[in-house]
Scaffold this motif. Structure first.
Motif, short mmCIF file in Angstrom:
data_model
loop_
_atom_site.label_atom_id
_atom_site.label_comp_id
_atom_site.label_asym_id
_atom_site.label_seq_id
_atom_site.Cartn_x
_atom_site.Cartn_y
_atom_site.Cartn_z
N SER A 43 0.79 -1.18 0.02
CA SER A 43 -0.02 -0.04 -0.08
C SER A 43 0.99 1.40 0.00
N THR A 46 1.98 1.67 -3.26
CA THR A 46 0.83 2.21 -4.28
C THR A 46 0.60 3.57 -4.04
N ILE A 73 4.95 -3.54 -5.35
CA ILE A 73 3.52 -3.96 -5.38
C ILE A 73 3.24 -5.17 -5.80
N LEU A 77 1.46 -7.37 -2.57
CA LEU A 77 -0.04 -7.43 -2.81
C LEU A 77 -0.32 -8.41 -3.90
N ASP A 259 -11.39 -5.14 -0.18
CA ASP A 259 -10.49 -4.14 -0.21
C ASP A 259 -9.37 -4.25 -1.27
N LEU A 263 -8.00 -1.90 -4.56
CA LEU A 263 -6.87 -1.40 -4.70
C LEU A 263 -6.36 -1.84 -6.12
N GLN A 267 -5.18 0.97 -8.82
CA GLN A 267 -3.90 0.82 -9.30
C GLN A 267 -3.90 0.85 -10.89
N ARG A 279 -11.52 -1.78 5.15
CA ARG A 279 -10.89 -0.34 5.72
C ARG A 279 -12.27 0.46 5.77
N LEU A 370 -6.13 0.81 0.70
CA LEU A 370 -4.90 0.80 1.06
C LEU A 370 -5.05 0.08 2.54
N GLN A 371 -3.85 -0.89 2.87
CA GLN A 371 -3.64 -1.77 4.08
C GLN A 371 -3.07 -0.79 4.95
N GLN A 385 -7.38 7.04 2.22
CA GLN A 385 -8.32 6.09 1.59
C GLN A 385 -9.08 6.88 0.55
#
Length: 423
Positions: A43, A46, A73, A77, A259, A263, A267, A279, A370-371, A385
Motif C-alpha cells: 500500500s 501504491t 507492489i 499485494l 479491499d 486497490l 492501481q 477499511r 490501502l492496507q 483512503q
C-alpha cells in the motif's frame, strides 16, 4: 441487567471464548494478521506510484519510474495468497506444537501445485503462474490450502507416521526426515485435487473456490445489512468484555478481499467497485476504537463537569486518537454499563449508514483499499483512503458521534460531579 449478565456469563461468554480459541479460527486470524506488514508495504508503494497529482504521474511515466515502483507492489499485494498460505499453516502448526516452518513451506508448495499455469508461446515456450491466482482472487484458496496442509500434517505427525532417526543424528536432519512422509502425502493429496478438478467444468480448484465460495461470501459480506450485524456484534462483544477479534476473524478475509479488489482497480485507473470493505468499516465505525469513542473522549477531556471523567478523558485521549478504546471501555466503564449500552451499539451503526449513503450518492469518494495500520488516526486515514472528502466525512462523524453520546454520558457525569461535591 443482572439476569442478562448471568446469561452472558453462563452461555454467551463460554461460547465466544471457545469460538475465538478454535484452532482453525485462530489460524485464519494469524494468517491474515501476519500478512498485514506485507500489505502495508504494498500500500505504501501504491501511494507513491499513484499519488493523485498529474504532473508527478506524468513524470513517473516519462522516466519509467512507474514500472519500477510497481515491482514492490507485485512482490507483496500481487502474491498475497502465497504469504497467507504460509502464515495460516505456520500459525496452525505452531499452536499444534509441530515444526511450523516446514508446514508453512509445505502449504506454499501445495498452493502452487493447485495453481494453474499459463503457457507463453514465443521462440521458446515458457510456463508462468498468473498473478490472478496469487493475489486477492486466490485469498480463500490460500486459507483453505493452509488449513488443510497443516491439519493433515499435524494428524500424520501425531499418529507417528514419520521417519525416526537414531540418536545422535543432528536435529536439523531429524526434522528434515520427520517432515518427509507428511510432505509426500500432502503434496500427493493436492496433486490429486489438481488432476480431479482438471476434468470438471471449473478446470481448477482455484476457480471452484472463487466462484462457489469466495465470490458469494464477498457479495453477501459486503452488503450493508451484513456489515451492520458485524458492527452490532463488535459492540456487544466489547460491552460484555469479549474482544471483537472473536467475530472479526470470520469477516476479515471476506472484507479484506473486497479491499484488495478496490486497490487493484485503483492501481489500474478503473472505477472503485466496492463501498463496504474492511477499511471502510474500520475508518467509519472505529474512530477511537469500537463504539466510535474519539468524540466522546474529546468531550470528556474538555467539557466534563466531574473531575473523574475529565481526568480520564485527558489520560485516554492519546490512545483513543490511535483507535485504542480499552482506557474508556474499562475506565468509564462502558463494559456492563446499561447507560452506555444504547449509544455504544448504535453510534457506530449511524456512522456507517451516513458514510455508506455519502459514498453511494457520490458526495464522498469510496475507499481505495490501502492496507493501513489499524492505529492510523482519523482524518489521516480518511485522506489516504478517499481524499479530502473522506477526511471531512470523518470530522463530521466525530461531531455526530459526540452529540449522540452527550445525553447518555451527562447522566453519569452529573452523578459523578454530585458524588465529588459530597465527598
Amino acid at each position: 441487567m443482572t439476569k442478562l449478565q448471568n446469561i452472558v456469563e453462563r452461555w454467551i461468554s463460554p461460547l465466544a471464548v471457545k469460538f475465538a480459541s478454535n484452532r482453525y479460527i485462530v489460524a485464519i486470524k494469524d494468517g491474515m494478521i501476519s500478512s498485514l506488514p506485507f500489505m502495508i508495504v504494498g500500500s505504501f508503494f501504491t501511494i507513491i506510484a499513484k499519488f493523485p497529482y498529474q504532473p508527478y504521474l506524468k513524470w513517473l511515466e516519462t522516466t519509467g519510474f512507474d514500472r519500477l515502483l510497481s515491482i514492490p507492489i507485485s512482490a507483496t499485494l500481487n502474491i498475497l495468497a502465497i504469504i497467507v498460505a504460509f502464515f495460516t499453516a505456520y500459525g496452525f502448526a505452531k499452536n499444534d506444537g509441530i515444526d511450523a516452518i516446514s508446514v508453512g513451506i509445505l502449504s506454499v508448495v501445495s498452493f502452487l501445485i493447485i495453481t494453474p499455469l499459463n503457457i507463453i508461446v514465443g521462440k521458446k515456450s515458457v510456463e508462468a503462474i498468473p498473478f490472478d491466482y496469487l493475489g486477492a482472487k486466490g485469498l480463500f484458496a490460500a486459507l483453505i490450502v493452509g488449513l488443510l496442509a497443516a491439519s493433515i500434517s499435524s494428524m500424520i505427525i501425531k499418529r507417528g507416521w514419520t521417519i525416526k532417526m537414531p540418536r545422535g543424528v543432528p536435529e536439523n536432519i531429524q526434522k528434515s526426515f520427520s517432515a518427509l512422509i507428511p510432505a509426500i502425502l500432502v503434496t500427493t493429496i493436492f496433486l490429486s485435487m489438481r488432476i480431479g478438478f482438471y476434468y470438471t467444468p471449473f478446470n481448477n480448484l482455484h476457480d471452484f473456490i472463487y466462484k462457489m465460495l469466495q465470490k458469494p461470501l464477498m457479495k453477501i459480506g459486503g452488503t450493508p445489512l451484513a456489515v451492520i450485524v458485524v458492527i452490532i456484534l463488535n459492540s456487544l462483544f466489547w460491552f460484555f468484555g469479549i474482544h471483537s477479534l472473536a467475530i472479526n476473524s470470520i469477516v476479515l478475509p471476506i472484507l479484506t478481499a473486497l479491499d484488495l479488489e478496490n486497490l487493484a482497480a485503483f492501481q489500474h485507473g478503473l472505477a472503485i467497485p466496492h463501498i463496504s470493505t474492511w477499511r471502510f468499516f474500520y475508518i467509519t465505525t472505529k474512530i477511537g476504537g469500537t463504539g466510535s469513542l474519539l468524540g466522546l473522549c474529546i468531550y470528556m477531556a474538555f467539557y466534563a463537569k466531574s473531575k473523574r471523567y475529565k481526568t480520564l478523558g485527558k489520560l485516554a485521549l492519546p490512545a483513543t486518537i490511535f483507535n485504542v478504546n480499552e482506557p474508556l471501555v474499562f475506565g468509564i466503564p462502558i463494559m456492563l454499563n446499561p447507560i452506555m449500552l444504547i449509544p455504544f451499539i448504535f453510534v457506530p451503526v449511524v456512522c456507517y449508514i451516513i458514510s455508506y449513503v455519502a459514498v453511494l450518492v457520490g458526495i464522498v469518494n469510496p475507499v481505495i483499499g490501502l492496507q493501513l495500520p489499524m492505529e492510523t488516526p482519523a482524518i489521516i486515514s480518511g485522506f489516504l483512503q478517499g481524499g479530502t472528502s473522506f477526511a471531512i466525512l470523518q470530522v463530521v462523524l466525530i461531531i455526530i458521534s459526540t452529540l449522540l453520546y452527550i445525553p447518555f454520558f451527562n447522566i453519569m457525569d452529573r452523578q459523578a460531579a454530585e458524588e465529588e461535591k459530597r465527598s
